[in-house]
Structures are given as C-alpha cells and as structure tokens.
Design an enzyme around this catalytic site. Sequence first.
Site, PDB file in Angstrom:
ATOM      1  CD  GLU A   1      -2.582  -2.886  -4.307  1.00 37.12           C
ATOM      2  OE1 GLU A   1      -3.787  -3.086  -4.027  1.00 37.12           O
ATOM      3  OE2 GLU A   1      -1.888  -2.070  -3.670  1.00 37.12           O
TER       4      GLU A   1
ATOM      5  CG  HIS B   1      -5.376  -2.766  -0.658  1.00 37.87           C
ATOM      6  ND1 HIS B   1      -4.397  -2.305  -1.497  1.00 37.87           N
ATOM      7  CD2 HIS B   1      -5.303  -2.007   0.463  1.00 37.87           C
ATOM      8  CE1 HIS B   1      -3.762  -1.296  -0.921  1.00 37.87           C
ATOM      9  NE2 HIS B   1      -4.294  -1.099   0.275  1.00 37.87           N
TER      10      HIS B   1
ATOM     11  CB  SER C   1      -0.971  -0.052   1.187  1.00 32.62           C
ATOM     12  OG  SER C   1      -2.036   0.836   1.001  1.00 32.62           O
TER      13      SER C   1
END
Length: 354
Positions: free
Chosen positions: A253, A323, A158
Amino acid sequence: MLRDFQEASSAEIHNMNRRYFTQQMGIGLSGAFLGVPGLFTDASSLSMKSIKAKKLKPGATIGLVSPASSISDQKIQTAVTNLEGLGFRLVFGKNAKAQKGYLAGEDQGRIDDLHQFFQDDKIDGIWCLRGGYGSARLLPDLDYKLIRKNPKVLIGYSDITALLNSIYKKCGLLGFHGPVASSTFTDFTVQSLQSMLLETTIPPPIQLSEDKAYTIRSGQAEGKLVGGNLSLISALSGSPYLPKFKNKIVFLEDVGEKPYRIDRMLTHLLYSTDLHKAAAIVLGVFAGCEADPDDKSLSLKETLQDRLGQIAIPVVYGFPFGHVADNATLAIGMRTSLDTATGKLSFLESPIEE
C-alpha cells in the site's frame, strides 16, 4: 506515508525524505553489509522457527515508542485516548517525545526505547506512536537476539514497515501491520485489532472494498504474509532486512505517490527481488496516488496493471489496510489464503499465543 499522522502539512516533505532513503538503501546497504556474519539470516526462508507473541489481555501494559518521526502533543493525547479506550495501561519510552529535526530524537535513543520495552517483563506489548521517517536507520543496531528471546506484540504501519519486516526476517517474530497509536480508530479498525491481538482464535477474513476493488490477475493462493508500505519495501530492496517473497502473499500500500513513482518502485522490486516468485500480491487502497488532471500520465490502475499484470500470479487491488480510515491489522509472517473470486484474504492461524 505521512497521511496517517494528519499533523503533517505536506506530502512533499515525506516524499523527499523517503526518496533520499530509497537512494541510500538501494545504493549503499546492498554492498555495505556483504560478508558481515549473521546479517543475511532469514527466518522467512531458512529453518529458523517463527515465533508468536502472547496475546494482549484487558489491562495489559503497553510501551509507547517513536521509532521514526517526532509526535505533537495533540497526537500524543489522541494516542492516549485510543489505547486507554481499549483498556490498556500506558508507559512512554524515555525518548518517545524527543525531537531532532524530522526524527524523534537520536537514533540510539529510539533504539534504547525498543530494547528497554522488549526486555522489560512488565511491558506486555509495544505500540508505535506514529511513523513518518526514520525506522530504517535503526535496523543495523537492533539487538535481534534480545527481541527473539522476549517476543512481544509490536504494532504500527507506514514507516514502521521497516521494523516489522526486519524483525520478522532476523527473529521470526510475527509483527503487526496496523494503526499507529495516534491513528483515527474507526469501529472497523478496532474490531480488526481486537481479533488479531486479544483473541487466539483464527481472525475473520478481510473483504475487498467493493467500491474500489478490481482484479488484475485472478486466482487462488496460500502463503505467509509479508509486505507493508511500498515505498519502504522498495527502499529495503538490496539490504539484508527484507524477507524473501518466494511463495509468500505480498501485501502493498502507499499514499501520496504519483503513478510514475509507483511505477518506479514496482519496477525496482521486479528487478531486484524475487517478487515474480510470490504466491500472490494483494494491494490496499493507494490513497492520493492518482495523477493530476493535467498530467501526461497513466492512471494508477493502468500503472498497477502494466507492472503487475505481467506476473503469472493472482494480483488484486482494494483491500482495507494502510493509509485509509478503515485500517485492517495484518500480521507479518501469518499463514493466509487469497481467493480473488470471493474477494477475501483469509487467515489460516492465529498470529498470537495464550
């Protein structure tokens, strides 16, 4: 990007912070660092040799850091349970539990924790407690020479995308895009971690998620892996901290972004980077990125096909990383191969050493 930290109550807070960072990075850093000696050194495209950390052994000591947002007591306990369950000893950075608004304390404190753990011989690896927002604020002041002299496993995803790619570009150190310490560890996630961090044999390939996968452009490719969270990769564009994409397999992503924002970020990358020269693009499962039913919008699939289908390289959607509950660990800078016919991303080397 906050979905991995379940304590966050709203993706909008995350998106607001992230969009602000995108503006600042895209507008400011591209010019602010021009002419500064050494800032544009790129281990991913020049002669700097890639380096690997030593594998983590049973009983290894892990330094826990919060380079981005602060973490709740409940999530700290989850992190302790996760990593002690893997047999590791844990040491918290002095600033790991700090808080300053949406940040885990002052920038300098978060930098100090990273530097301390990289240079401490008693620390075997460094694991990020969570992401959120704030890692990119640290990049200009990291001591890349210190990090290169003391290579260690660094893992997170992330917002940690910023750290992993910058350190790879500046140092050549392979870092690990995998679960933060406070993530939910499924059996799949643990197995992937172990194969990447604890064993020096070549890890098994990862397979497309059959129920979610589709091919945008078919083909085969080989190249080193770079990438991570799309929002952070897009935000780093125009800065001296993003590796070149030419001849790389780029993995992307995201979470909680509407299709038009996915469109905007991909368009930005197509305009501002050499993404069209990549060997291939592999996409994770973009959780929560569909339009609302009453939106006048392209679907996520239509958006990805529209933006990436124009590039004459293999592009495939639906790998289990990012995620999602089953979060495969990937190593930035690791040699890999892709075959869209088999739906496999295969690894061609171990990302660690004895």
